[in-house]
Each structure stands twice: as structure tokens, then as C-alpha cells.
Scaffold this motif. Structure first.
Motif, PDB file in Angstrom:
ATOM      1  N   MET A 121      19.399 -24.619 -37.548  1.00 60.21           N
ATOM      2  CA  MET A 121      20.009 -23.340 -37.230  1.00 60.21           C
ATOM      3  C   MET A 121      21.523 -23.457 -37.328  1.00 60.21           C
ATOM      4  O   MET A 121      22.073 -24.552 -37.233  1.00 60.21           O
ATOM      5  N   LYS A 122      22.198 -22.318 -37.508  1.00 64.64           N
ATOM      6  CA  LYS A 122      23.644 -22.331 -37.655  1.00 64.64           C
ATOM      7  C   LYS A 122      24.329 -22.191 -36.295  1.00 64.64           C
ATOM      8  O   LYS A 122      23.957 -21.344 -35.487  1.00 64.64           O
ATOM      9  N   ILE A 123      25.327 -23.041 -36.078  1.00 60.92           N
ATOM     10  CA  ILE A 123      26.082 -23.013 -34.828  1.00 60.92           C
ATOM     11  C   ILE A 123      26.888 -21.715 -34.751  1.00 60.92           C
ATOM     12  O   ILE A 123      27.550 -21.320 -35.711  1.00 60.92           O
ATOM     13  N   GLY A 124      26.799 -21.059 -33.599  1.00 60.26           N
ATOM     14  CA  GLY A 124      27.499 -19.797 -33.416  1.00 60.26           C
ATOM     15  C   GLY A 124      26.650 -18.585 -33.727  1.00 60.26           C
ATOM     16  O   GLY A 124      27.104 -17.452 -33.574  1.00 60.26           O
ATOM     17  N   TYR A 125      25.412 -18.816 -34.144  1.00 60.94           N
ATOM     18  CA  TYR A 125      24.509 -17.730 -34.494  1.00 60.94           C
ATOM     19  C   TYR A 125      23.275 -17.759 -33.590  1.00 60.94           C
ATOM     20  O   TYR A 125      23.051 -18.721 -32.850  1.00 60.94           O
ATOM     21  N   THR A 126      22.480 -16.712 -33.679  1.00 64.95           N
ATOM     22  CA  THR A 126      21.227 -16.626 -32.927  1.00 64.95           C
ATOM     23  C   THR A 126      20.050 -16.788 -33.881  1.00 64.95           C
ATOM     24  O   THR A 126      20.052 -16.228 -34.980  1.00 64.95           O
ATOM     25  N   THR A 127      19.065 -17.573 -33.468  1.00 66.32           N
ATOM     26  CA  THR A 127      17.887 -17.839 -34.290  1.00 66.32           C
ATOM     27  C   THR A 127      16.625 -17.518 -33.503  1.00 66.32           C
ATOM     28  O   THR A 127      16.532 -17.838 -32.315  1.00 66.32           O
ATOM     29  N   HIS A 128      15.674 -16.886 -34.158  1.00 72.85           N
ATOM     30  CA  HIS A 128      14.404 -16.568 -33.503  1.00 72.85           C
ATOM     31  C   HIS A 128      13.389 -17.670 -33.769  1.00 72.85           C
ATOM     32  O   HIS A 128      13.258 -18.161 -34.896  1.00 72.85           O
ATOM     33  N   VAL A 129      12.671 -18.070 -32.727  1.00 72.50           N
ATOM     34  CA  VAL A 129      11.632 -19.094 -32.827  1.00 72.50           C
ATOM     35  C   VAL A 129      10.282 -18.448 -32.538  1.00 72.50           C
ATOM     36  O   VAL A 129      10.091 -17.852 -31.475  1.00 72.50           O
ATOM     37  N   GLU A 130       9.364 -18.543 -33.480  1.00 71.47           N
ATOM     38  CA  GLU A 130       8.017 -18.017 -33.274  1.00 71.47           C
ATOM     39  C   GLU A 130       7.123 -19.103 -32.686  1.00 71.47           C
ATOM     40  O   GLU A 130       7.231 -20.276 -33.045  1.00 71.47           O
ATOM     41  N   LEU A 131       6.235 -18.706 -31.784  1.00 67.62           N
ATOM     42  CA  LEU A 131       5.330 -19.639 -31.127  1.00 67.62           C
ATOM     43  C   LEU A 131       3.894 -19.411 -31.595  1.00 67.62           C
ATOM     44  O   LEU A 131       3.553 -18.319 -32.059  1.00 67.62           O
ATOM     45  N   PRO A 132       3.041 -20.440 -31.472  1.00 71.74           N
ATOM     46  CA  PRO A 132       1.637 -20.296 -31.883  1.00 71.74           C
ATOM     47  C   PRO A 132       0.918 -19.202 -31.101  1.00 71.74           C
ATOM     48  O   PRO A 132       1.287 -18.876 -29.965  1.00 71.74           O
ATOM     49  N   GLU A 133      -0.128 -18.657 -31.680  1.00 71.35           N
ATOM     50  CA  GLU A 133      -0.838 -17.536 -31.074  1.00 71.35           C
ATOM     51  C   GLU A 133      -1.620 -17.922 -29.822  1.00 71.35           C
ATOM     52  O   GLU A 133      -1.975 -17.055 -29.026  1.00 71.35           O
ATOM     53  N   ASN A 134      -1.911 -19.224 -29.640  1.00 76.32           N
ATOM     54  CA  ASN A 134      -2.746 -19.622 -28.505  1.00 76.32           C
ATOM     55  C   ASN A 134      -1.986 -19.637 -27.184  1.00 76.32           C
ATOM     56  O   ASN A 134      -2.575 -19.847 -26.128  1.00 76.32           O
ATOM     57  N   ILE A 135      -0.684 -19.406 -27.205  1.00 75.73           N
ATOM     58  CA  ILE A 135       0.109 -19.421 -25.976  1.00 75.73           C
ATOM     59  C   ILE A 135      -0.127 -18.135 -25.196  1.00 75.73           C
ATOM     60  O   ILE A 135       0.035 -17.034 -25.716  1.00 75.73           O
ATOM     61  N   LYS A 136      -0.517 -18.298 -23.927  1.00 73.79           N
ATOM     62  CA  LYS A 136      -0.832 -17.151 -23.082  1.00 73.79           C
ATOM     63  C   LYS A 136       0.283 -16.821 -22.092  1.00 73.79           C
ATOM     64  O   LYS A 136       0.451 -15.674 -21.699  1.00 73.79           O
TER      65      LYS A 136
END
Length: 219
Positions: free
Chosen positions: A1-16
Motif C-alpha cells: 500500500m502507498k504511504i499517506g493513502y487509504t487502502t481497503h482490505v477485503e476479508l473472507p466470507e466465512n468471517i461472522k
């Protein structure tokens, strides 16, 4: 990811349910999380006071651990790691050192157990094997035989072997009755580094053996 920016992290579907997200930025910058949901979260980064502004926009690495519940499955070693951190903040340094080491041993035991189950061993045989094996044997030949990763190849190995494991044994046997904040911090950081070493090695093993994306998610 780039420093100074915002990044979205997707998680697996099994997380409740998400209990906590812990970030470990690698470099001279800060990181935090916002918009946490069961589907993912955003990581934002900023600079330390007095940092070189020229690093804004450069690629930075962040490792993270997500404390979650997924399909009624909980992660004991992650809970132990959280307890170790809580004890560190409470200045209970002996307890923190012990719980840090317990977190590593719990991670290794659970990983080996799952690996042997997939190989067809029964639970009783696995239990006998892991009960009789010393922790240095587990983190090296046993993990290496199953997943082609061993702690002896990690940068954290010398400190873990000479200090953390020694402290753990001394605490258990009552010969170490005091500990400093520096020792507790070192034990915690070494254990985190060791677990990440195994996670990354296991991820490479999965990819090598046909998994499309492994199991370790990184921005």
C-alpha cells in the motif's frame, strides 16, 4: 500500500464477527483502521512527527492480524497474544512473557494438529506425538516436514531460543520471579515475528501446492 493513502482490505466470507484488528507497519510510518465490518476494513497511514515527507506515496508494508469469529470457530493463539499484550500494558511482565510464549506454542500445536489430521492421523496419535515432542522439535523438524517452514530460518530464532524460551522455562519452574518491561516487549515482539514467519511460510506452501491465493492476506 502507498504511504499517506487509504487502502481497503477485503476479508473472507466465512468471517461472522470482528473483535479486533491489529496492525504492524514495517517502516517509519503510522497506521490505523476505520470502517471495520465483517466484509473488510480500511487502513490509513500517516507519518511520524519529523518524518521525511518524501516517503509519501512510496510503497509500505503492513502486516495485520484479525481477531474474529467465523462459523463458530475461534483462534486460541490469537486470544493468548491479546492477553499477553493486555498484561504488558498492565505491567504484569512475567505473565506477559509466559502468555506470549503460550501463544506461539498454541499456534504451532494447532497448526501441526490440522496438518496431521489432513494426513490421516487420528487425534489420539497426534495428541501423543505433540505431548512427547519438545517445542524446539515442533517449530523445526515437525513444522518443516509438514509445511516446509521452520523457525530456525527466521530472524527471530536466536532471540527466541536464547531468551524467550529460557525465560518461559524459568518462569514455569519458579527460578525467574521478576521481569522488566523491556524483556516483556522483546518476548511479545519475537513471538509475533515468529508467528508471522510461520504464517508466511504456510502461505507459500499452500500456493506451491495448488491454492490460488494461499491463506495470508496482505495489502
Amino acid at each position: 500500500m502507498k504511504i499517506g493513502y487509504t487502502t481497503h482490505v477485503e476479508l473472507p466470507e466465512n468471517i461472522k464477527k470482528i473483535f479486533k484488528v491489529m496492525l504492524f507497519p514495517i517502516g517509519n510510518f503510522l497506521a490505523g483502521t476505520v470502517n471495520i465490518s465483517n466484509n473488510g476494513f480500511d487502513i490509513f497511514t500517516s507519518l511520524n512527527e519529523g518524518s521525511d515527507l518524501s516517503i509519501v506515496g512510496e510503497n509500505g508494508n503492513i502486516m495485520f492480524m484479525v481477531n474474529y469469529k467465523g462459523e463458530d470457530y475461534e483462534i486460541p493463539w490469537l486470544h493468548m497474544l491479546q492477553y499477553a499484550f493486555d498484561q504488558l500494558r498492565s505491567e504484569e511482565y512475567l505473565t506477559s512473557i509466559l502468555l506470549s510464549e503460550v501463544a506461539l506454542e498454541t499456534y504451532v500445536d494447532s497448526t501441526l494438529t490440522n496438518g496431521y489430521l489432513e494426513k490421516g492421523l487420528d487425534k489420539d496419535s497426534i495428541s501423543r506425538l505433540l505431548t512427547s515432542a519438545e517445542i524446539p522439535t515442533k517449530v523445526n523438524p515437525l513444522m518443516n516436514n509438514l509445511f516446509e517452514v521452520k523457525l530456525a530460518a527466521a530472524s527471530s530464532w536466536p532471540v527466541w531460543e536464547r531468551k524467550v524460551l529460557k525465560w518461559r522455562n524459568e518462569i514455569v519452574h519458579g527460578t525467574k520471579v521478576t521481569a522488566t518491561k523491556e524483556e516483556a516487549v522483546e518476548a511479545y515482539e519475537v513471538v509475533v515475528d515468529s508467528i508471522f514467519h510461520f504464517i508466511e511460510g504456510f502461505d507459500k506452501f499452500l500456493k506451491k501446492n495448488g491454492s490460488s491465493h494461499g491463506m495470508f492476506y496482505r495489502t
